[in-house]
Design a protein around this motif. Structure first.
Motif, PDB file in Angstrom:
ATOM      1  N   ALA A 166       0.855  -1.188   0.000  1.00 60.34           N
ATOM      2  CA  ALA A 166       0.000   0.000   0.000  1.00 60.34           C
ATOM      3  C   ALA A 166       0.887   1.233   0.000  1.00 60.34           C
ATOM      4  N   MET A 167       0.693   2.094  -0.988  1.00 53.87           N
ATOM      5  CA  MET A 167       1.458   3.339  -1.097  1.00 53.87           C
ATOM      6  C   MET A 167       0.440   4.441  -1.338  1.00 53.87           C
ATOM      7  N   ALA A 168       0.020   5.088  -0.244  1.00 50.72           N
ATOM      8  CA  ALA A 168      -1.126   5.993  -0.351  1.00 50.72           C
ATOM      9  C   ALA A 168      -1.110   7.078   0.720  1.00 50.72           C
ATOM     10  N   GLY A 169       0.053   7.634   1.004  1.00 50.43           N
ATOM     11  CA  GLY A 169       0.116   8.644   2.055  1.00 50.43           C
ATOM     12  C   GLY A 169      -0.387   8.091   3.375  1.00 50.43           C
ATOM     13  N   LEU A 170       0.097   6.915   3.744  1.00 53.33           N
ATOM     14  CA  LEU A 170      -0.407   6.205   4.927  1.00 53.33           C
ATOM     15  C   LEU A 170       0.269   6.663   6.210  1.00 53.33           C
ATOM     16  N   THR A 171      -0.530   7.116   7.158  1.00 53.12           N
ATOM     17  CA  THR A 171      -0.031   7.385   8.501  1.00 53.12           C
ATOM     18  C   THR A 171       0.075   6.058   9.249  1.00 53.12           C
ATOM     19  N   VAL A 172       1.191   5.846   9.902  1.00 52.34           N
ATOM     20  CA  VAL A 172       1.377   4.627  10.694  1.00 52.34           C
ATOM     21  C   VAL A 172       0.389   4.621  11.853  1.00 52.34           C
ATOM     22  N   SER A 173      -0.368   3.538  11.980  1.00 55.65           N
ATOM     23  CA  SER A 173      -1.326   3.417  13.083  1.00 55.65           C
ATOM     24  C   SER A 173      -1.470   1.955  13.480  1.00 55.65           C
ATOM     25  N   GLU A 174      -1.860   1.726  14.724  1.00 57.06           N
ATOM     26  CA  GLU A 174      -2.033   0.358  15.214  1.00 57.06           C
ATOM     27  C   GLU A 174      -3.171  -0.348  14.488  1.00 57.06           C
ATOM     28  N   GLU A 175      -4.216   0.375  14.157  1.00 57.27           N
ATOM     29  CA  GLU A 175      -5.350  -0.232  13.455  1.00 57.27           C
ATOM     30  C   GLU A 175      -4.915  -0.794  12.101  1.00 57.27           C
ATOM     31  N   ARG A 176      -4.085  -0.056  11.395  1.00 57.17           N
ATOM     32  CA  ARG A 176      -3.633  -0.512  10.075  1.00 57.17           C
ATOM     33  C   ARG A 176      -2.628  -1.652  10.178  1.00 57.17           C
ATOM     34  N   ARG A 177      -1.972  -1.779  11.318  1.00 54.66           N
ATOM     35  CA  ARG A 177      -1.034  -2.894  11.514  1.00 54.66           C
ATOM     36  C   ARG A 177      -1.754  -4.244  11.520  1.00 54.66           C
ATOM     37  N   GLU A 178      -3.056  -4.240  11.675  1.00 57.45           N
ATOM     38  CA  GLU A 178      -3.811  -5.492  11.609  1.00 57.45           C
ATOM     39  C   GLU A 178      -3.759  -6.076  10.201  1.00 57.45           C
ATOM     40  N   TYR A 179      -3.543  -5.204   9.201  1.00 51.00           N
ATOM     41  CA  TYR A 179      -3.593  -5.636   7.802  1.00 51.00           C
ATOM     42  C   TYR A 179      -2.241  -5.628   7.103  1.00 51.00           C
ATOM     43  N   VAL A 180      -1.333  -4.758   7.541  1.00 48.20           N
ATOM     44  CA  VAL A 180      -0.048  -4.605   6.857  1.00 48.20           C
ATOM     45  C   VAL A 180       1.092  -4.527   7.865  1.00 48.20           C
ATOM     46  N   THR A 181       2.301  -4.749   7.371  1.00 52.44           N
ATOM     47  CA  THR A 181       3.506  -4.460   8.134  1.00 52.44           C
ATOM     48  C   THR A 181       4.085  -3.177   7.576  1.00 52.44           C
ATOM     49  N   PHE A 182       4.308  -2.196   8.425  1.00 58.60           N
ATOM     50  CA  PHE A 182       4.776  -0.902   7.932  1.00 58.60           C
ATOM     51  C   PHE A 182       6.280  -0.918   7.662  1.00 58.60           C
ATOM     52  N   SER A 183       6.630  -0.231   6.595  1.00 57.62           N
ATOM     53  CA  SER A 183       8.034  -0.026   6.266  1.00 57.62           C
ATOM     54  C   SER A 183       8.614   1.042   7.182  1.00 57.62           C
TER      55      SER A 183
END
Length: 290
Positions: A166-183
């Motif tokens: 996902a490359m979409a101006g993503l703010t790192v958040s715990e909720e999104r960590r459920e779906y992805v691993t952040f770079s």
């Protein structure tokens, strides 16, 4: 760059106007022709980090992405890309190949309505993230495929292994960590408030605490527009993991920030909260078209 953004926003804004029902503009609420304009309150409401969301089942891709981020930071490539959108550089349009599972492809999930990070110019993708995506695909020796979707589906699509990253101006958040691993982080971001140019409520406020206090006093009769699924959405509705208590004001969601700002100028909502860079790009483009 101003003309480019104005052209790219025209289609979306036409929809908003028919529905009817950087730098900020600090002038009056009109450009002299009676058209209303918008301005950005020049105070960061938050402090955030942008990163890319990698498929959790591809740890080797995460290592490659982090190595690539370090490389373009060290050799100046990332700064050159930023200059194209925040300085005097010329953006480079990016093309997407057709999805073909028989080929070695890097499939990128994005929401191309978040200038200057990702937006459309004709059939081409433009923006900071899109240029990074093209360079990353080249680095990996893969063909680039860009999947454009609603913002709140971007991380979900990666979590379901429909896309690689996902490359979409993503703010790192715990909720999104459920779906992805952040770079690793590649950009420091913040939220900002957009108001009609003739609204002076926040003009004398110079810190986030003052503006947050004023926003907290608003009741549900006040409508604040946000792009659905973004950090601005979380700021208004509240998000414990991000430390946002939420507001009593009514949260009105939109497919894009540009539609929210246009609806504000149409008088249907009072304010808009969105990331700082898109806030500047959107208001500048809309004000030029008023």
């Amino acid at each position: 760059m101003k003309k480019l953004l104005a052209v790219c926003l025209t289609a979306a804004l036409t929809v908003g106007m028919i529905a009817g029902c950087g730098s900020s503009d600090s002038g009056s609420g009109s450009d002299g022709s009676g058209a209303k304009t918008a301005k950005v309150i020049d105070v960061d409401l938050t402090s955030e980090e942008y990163a890319f969301g990698v498929d959790q089942t591809q740890p080797e891709l995460l290592e490659q992405v982090n190595a690539f981020i370090a490389k373009i930071q060290e050799d100046g490539t990332l700064e050159e890309i930023f200059d194209k959108y925040f300085g005097d550089g010329e953006p480079t349009p990016v093309e997407s190949a057709a999805l073909d599972e028989s080929k070695d492809q890097l499939v990128v999930a994005t929401n191309a309505a978040f200038e200057p990070f990702e937006y459309m110019e004709g059939d081409s993708y433009v923006g900071i993230d899109m240029e990074i995506a093209a360079l990353l695909a080249d680095e990996l020796g893969q063909e680039l495929v860009i999947q454009n979707m609603d913002f709140d589906a971007v991380c979900l699509s990666v979590g379901q292994q429909k896309c690689d990253i996902a490359m979409a101006g993503l703010t790192v958040s715990e909720e999104r960590r459920e779906y992805v691993t952040f770079s690793d982080t590649y950009y420091q971001a913040s939220q900002r408030l957009i108001v009609p140019s003739d609204d002076t409520t926040f003009d004398d406020m110079t810190d986030a605490e003052s503006i947050a206090a004023a926003l907290a006093e608003l009741d549900s009769s006040v409508k604040i527009g946000v792009q659905q699924g973004t950090t601005g959405n979380s700021y208004v509705e509240g998000d414990e993991s991000l430390g946002f208590p939420g507001l009593e004001a009514t949260c009105q969601t939109y497919k894009s920030g540009s539609l929210a700002v246009q609806d504000m100028l149409n008088g249907n909502i009072d304010y808009v909260i969105i990331d700082a860079a898109p806030a500047a790009a959107i208001t500048e483009a809309i004000n030029e078209m008023q």
